[in-house]
Design an enzyme around this catalytic site. Structure first.
Site, PDB file in Angstrom:
ATOM      1  CG  MET A 160      16.850 -20.217  37.975  1.00 32.10           C
ATOM      2  SD  MET A 160      17.696 -20.729  39.514  1.00 32.10           S
ATOM      3  CE  MET A 160      16.283 -21.568  40.270  1.00 32.10           C
ATOM      4  CB  CYS A 161      19.531 -13.469  36.098  1.00 34.40           C
ATOM      5  SG  CYS A 161      18.679 -13.617  34.701  1.00 34.40           S
ATOM      6  CG  HIS A 162      24.977 -16.085  37.569  1.00 30.71           C
ATOM      7  ND1 HIS A 162      24.391 -16.900  36.535  1.00 30.71           N
ATOM      8  CD2 HIS A 162      25.482 -16.895  38.392  1.00 30.71           C
ATOM      9  CE1 HIS A 162      24.597 -18.363  36.622  1.00 30.71           C
ATOM     10  NE2 HIS A 162      25.405 -18.161  37.803  1.00 30.71           N
ATOM     11  CG  MET A 197      18.181 -13.412  31.115  1.00 31.66           C
ATOM     12  SD  MET A 197      16.716 -13.815  30.000  1.00 31.66           S
ATOM     13  CE  MET A 197      15.537 -13.103  31.173  1.00 31.66           C
ATOM     14  CD  GLU A 198      21.930  -9.216  33.152  1.00 29.31           C
ATOM     15  OE1 GLU A 198      21.789  -9.885  34.384  1.00 29.31           O
ATOM     16  OE2 GLU A 198      21.900  -9.969  32.163  1.00 29.31           O
ATOM     17  CG  ASP A 226       2.751   3.605  35.692  1.00 31.72           C
ATOM     18  OD1 ASP A 226       1.476   3.290  36.151  1.00 31.72           O
ATOM     19  OD2 ASP A 226       3.407   4.390  36.208  1.00 31.72           O
TER      20      ASP A 226
END
Length: 154
Positions: free
Chosen positions: A74-76, A110-111, A125
């Site tokens: 749902m992120c633009h 969010m970014e 990793d």
């Protein structure tokens, strides 16, 4: 017309930001990767077989910030104007800080969180062959500005 997150059929949908003002937006996120002193010594000396851990993690974090809308449904998609990732090292901790900026009509929290998360996972990793019990801790938003809700500071 008011838009909600759920449409008439009960399904999720992307929030409509068409009418929101375009403003300068910034978000800063942080997180920590905990390693043992031997692993930290290898990171600092360039002794990890996969390469320069922090350089690769920095690039991975930047790439993640740019691709956040590909991974979070749902992120633009945003045209980011800046992504800066840096690390602070102690004997056993790598503190990750990501600052993300744009001028737009929705925020970049969010970014920034994606950048920190991916940088931390990249460190994991690259170091897992020498240490299996690495911990990723405390990924969180520490600052955001811009938009209707203004400034948030943890």
């Amino acid at each position: 017309m008011e838009f909600s997150h759920i449409n008439e059929q009960g399904r999720a949908k992307m929030v409509d930001v068409t009418e929101k003002d375009s403003t300068f937006r910034e978000a800063i996120a942080e997180g920590t990767v905990v390693v043992n002193p031997d692993t930290m010594a290898l990171i600092k000396s360039g002794g990890i077989k996969k390469g320069d851990v922090l350089a690769v993690a920095q690039v991975a974090g930047i790439m993640a910030a740019k691709k956040t809308s590909d991974n979070i449904p749902m992120c633009h998609p945003l045209m980011l104007t800046g992504v800066d990732i840096n690390f602070e090292l102690t004997e056993t901790e790598i503190h990750i800080h990501a600052a993300v900026k744009c001028k737009g009509n929705t925020g970049v929290e969010m970014e920034a969180l994606s950048a920190v998360s991916t940088a931390a996972l990249t460190i994991y990793d690259m170091c897992k062959a020498v240490q299996r019990d690495i911990e990723i801790q405390n990924i969180r938003l520490s600052y955001k500005s811009g938009g209707k809700s203004g400034v948030y500071e943890r």
